[in-house]
Design a protein around this motif. Sequence first.
Motif, PDB file in Angstrom:
ATOM      1  N   ALA A 126     -80.029  -7.650 -43.625  1.00 48.06           N
ATOM      2  CA  ALA A 126     -79.019  -7.536 -42.559  1.00 48.06           C
ATOM      3  C   ALA A 126     -77.718  -7.125 -43.220  1.00 48.06           C
ATOM      4  N   LEU A 127     -76.994  -6.226 -42.570  1.00 47.43           N
ATOM      5  CA  LEU A 127     -75.793  -5.638 -43.188  1.00 47.43           C
ATOM      6  C   LEU A 127     -74.526  -6.241 -42.589  1.00 47.43           C
ATOM      7  N   VAL A 128     -73.571  -6.555 -43.419  1.00 51.75           N
ATOM      8  CA  VAL A 128     -72.272  -7.072 -42.956  1.00 51.75           C
ATOM      9  C   VAL A 128     -71.201  -6.192 -43.591  1.00 51.75           C
ATOM     10  N   GLY A 129     -70.313  -5.679 -42.820  1.00 52.15           N
ATOM     11  CA  GLY A 129     -69.233  -4.880 -43.440  1.00 52.15           C
ATOM     12  C   GLY A 129     -68.645  -3.945 -42.390  1.00 52.15           C
ATOM     13  N   PRO A 130     -67.632  -3.161 -42.750  1.00 48.63           N
ATOM     14  CA  PRO A 130     -67.051  -3.151 -44.107  1.00 48.63           C
ATOM     15  C   PRO A 130     -66.178  -4.377 -44.386  1.00 48.63           C
ATOM     16  N   LEU A 131     -66.200  -4.830 -45.630  1.00 47.77           N
ATOM     17  CA  LEU A 131     -65.360  -5.945 -46.064  1.00 47.77           C
ATOM     18  C   LEU A 131     -64.240  -5.353 -46.937  1.00 47.77           C
ATOM     19  N   PRO A 132     -62.999  -5.650 -46.613  1.00 46.87           N
ATOM     20  CA  PRO A 132     -61.925  -5.165 -47.486  1.00 46.87           C
ATOM     21  C   PRO A 132     -62.095  -5.770 -48.876  1.00 46.87           C
ATOM     22  N   PHE A 133     -62.054  -4.922 -49.908  1.00 47.94           N
ATOM     23  CA  PHE A 133     -62.546  -5.396 -51.215  1.00 47.94           C
ATOM     24  C   PHE A 133     -61.576  -6.371 -51.858  1.00 47.94           C
ATOM     25  N   LYS A 134     -60.325  -6.397 -51.308  1.00 48.35           N
ATOM     26  CA  LYS A 134     -59.313  -7.245 -51.967  1.00 48.35           C
ATOM     27  C   LYS A 134     -59.449  -8.715 -51.516  1.00 48.35           C
ATOM     28  N   THR A 135     -60.183  -8.979 -50.416  1.00 50.94           N
ATOM     29  CA  THR A 135     -60.207 -10.375 -49.941  1.00 50.94           C
ATOM     30  C   THR A 135     -60.933 -11.261 -50.942  1.00 50.94           C
ATOM     31  N   LEU A 136     -61.905 -10.719 -51.644  1.00 52.00           N
ATOM     32  CA  LEU A 136     -62.573 -11.415 -52.751  1.00 52.00           C
ATOM     33  C   LEU A 136     -63.412 -12.610 -52.337  1.00 52.00           C
ATOM     34  N   GLN A 137     -63.400 -12.962 -51.044  1.00 50.84           N
ATOM     35  CA  GLN A 137     -64.325 -14.025 -50.621  1.00 50.84           C
ATOM     36  C   GLN A 137     -64.649 -13.841 -49.151  1.00 50.84           C
TER      37      GLN A 137
END
Lengths: 173, 308, 308
Positions: free
Chosen positions: B259-270
């Motif tokens: 299952a795909l989740v995103g896009p996640l901003p890469f700077k959030t780090l968690q």
Amino acid sequence: PLAPASSLPQSFLLKCLEQVRKIQADGAALQERLCATHKLCHPEELMLLGHALGIPQALLSSCSSQTLQLTDCLSQLHSGLLLYQGLLQALAGISPELAPTLDMLQLDVTDFATNIWQQMEDLGVAPAVQPTHGTIPTFTSAFQRRAGGVLVASNLQSFLELAYRVLRYLAEP
Amino acid sequence: GLEECGRIKVSAPVVRLGDPITASCIINQSCSHLGPEAQILWKLGAELQPGGRQQRLADGTQESTITLPHLNHSWALLSCCLRWGNSLQILDQAELQAGYLPATPHNLSCLMNLTTNSLICQWEPGPDTHLSTNFTLKSFKSRGSCQTKEDSISNCVPENGQSRCSIPRKHLKLYQHMSIWVQAENALGTRASPQLCLVPMDVVKLEPPKLWALDPRPEVAPPPPGCLRLRWEPWKPGLHIEQKCELRHQPRLGAASWALVGPLPFKTLQHELCGLVPSTAYALQMRCTRWPLPGFWSDWSPSLELTT
Amino acid sequence: GLEECGRIKVSAPVVRLGDPITASCIINQSCSHLGPEAQILWKLGAELQPGGRQQRLADGTQESTITLPHLNHSWALLSCCLRWGNSLQILDQAELQAGYLPATPHNLSCLMNLTTNSLICQWEPGPDTHLSTNFTLKSFKSRGSCQTKEDSISNCVPENGQSRCSIPRKHLKLYQHMSIWVQAENALGTRASPQLCLVPMDVVKLEPPKLWALDPRPEVAPPPPGCLRLRWEPWKPGLHIEQKCELRHQPRLGAASWALVGPLPFKTLQHELCGLVPSTAYALQMRCTRWPLPGFWSDWSPSLELTT
């Protein structure tokens, strides 16, 4: 001239026998590779070319057991090795695959010539100036260097056969 | 000087496989002291070849010419021989080679690798030509659509026979267009691949981030049932690059797909992932890509296993 | 030209560990527009160093001299500074190094390796000098007891920091004496090991032969009880060397030590071993050495296991 055997140290004779065996092995390796890589397997097929190239041969007339002249035999052995050193040098550029085998053969022949020369010096029978190998043909094509390689290797094996026999005779206790 | 006994000349040292090849062998007079009618014979490898046409030239030398209608060996030895007594003497030998013109190298693709700081290009070399074929990666710096050549870049020669080459950082302008192509060359000719026009940084491929479980902290409430908390460490060499990431998860057991989740901003780090089946072990993976500027997705990271 | 603000000069860039070191720093007039009484300060690493003696020179420049009584760091940065407002300005820096004179390299030993066709020498480098120390294997061709130098041999420089070096075949005369020694050199001086005088072939170390069980043949009677038959294949690169060999055996189980059989003439290539305990598994190993000419024993061959 020297009396046979007695004047030559046993360790010198054993080293020479070892060196002859090594050079024979190197020579056989060169012949095998010339046959495998360039299909030049029989010196008899290259006699005509050999005459044309004018490849000199080294004599060991003073080394036959009937007429053994030790000083002359040693110097014939030495100048024969110098001749083969020169011939092997003239074969340089024979082919990339054969170069390492040719280099090893040349190094071992040179070492053997040095060993003989130094023994002649130690016995005080060495001429003042070390002789040179005389005229050596120039091989003008890759084929001639390979054909020359077959002929030179074959002549060298015959030369070494004779040398081995006389050295064995001299080394016998 | 040395008297040459015999000398072979060939129409071409390398021909196309199956093409004809013509050779001539001239026997020098001094060598043919064997009598005027010395017969020249030809051997291909170990086999005698009929069909040699022999003639005596004005200067007294003998010449034999032979045409091999189809050279079907990629490598063969052609020997010019002479009968001498009951032996066959070899006077000269020529190495004949046959093969194919190089195929046009295709599927050229390049990636900017920030670990090695080099532009790594690879291609499909095409079928074996049976001939020694050199591949060279050629390129030049350019503008816009790579029509004009600005600065040349030194050729990139692949290591022994590989179909890939790395252009080092010092030859690159990371944010400028460059035109790249592969040239294949052998004795029969040269072929060049279509040209790529690219900007090195726009073909950057990042390494995936490192995934970790988010360590529970007293002052923070534990994740609600069916939720997982994870954090990630971005790949160091890519820290200066703005990225977006994607997370995928699947239960470790059973055949459910990712299952795909995103896009996640890469700077959030968690991230806290919910809506999962409670008390179930999950495999989690993440990948990132340069964004909004162009780039390639990194590979998926190794799996992190967490249980809800 | 650039006006140099300050310049450090040191008595010696490298001193023996614990020895004193003196440095001077000259502040250029143009730089000390800060007023005549600019005070020069010294720092070793991060620590201020008292004891700088400052004076104004005839040409108006300021010079400070400092002596560090014991330099106990193998590497340190000495900075010449100037107070400027409430900051300390670094005007020049000198790298100081301290260490030891190289110890005399010892335990130099050499082996002629017929696989790589090179003379491999190794030595004990001695304790760390804290300084970059270069080791070089030096040699020359000679006669008899190596008193006279005949031909020089190019230096052998070991690969990064190793205490061994290989002299290639083309630099060797295998049957002639040569003198060999190791030289260690660093900024504080040079030390040379005692010289070895050897003949490469006399320090040849062979590889052991390969042991095989002797295949039973119909026309040959089987070995009597308590006997084993084995054959060996000599090591190819040593075929031209006359050798003698030794065989050792021990029951595979139990604590019996090795029993030695030999010398075996290396050319016989096979041997029947009797006097063993029937129906017992034995481990057999063989080694050979150049003989009667000098040489080193090979290692023992891998075990061959046979059962009586």
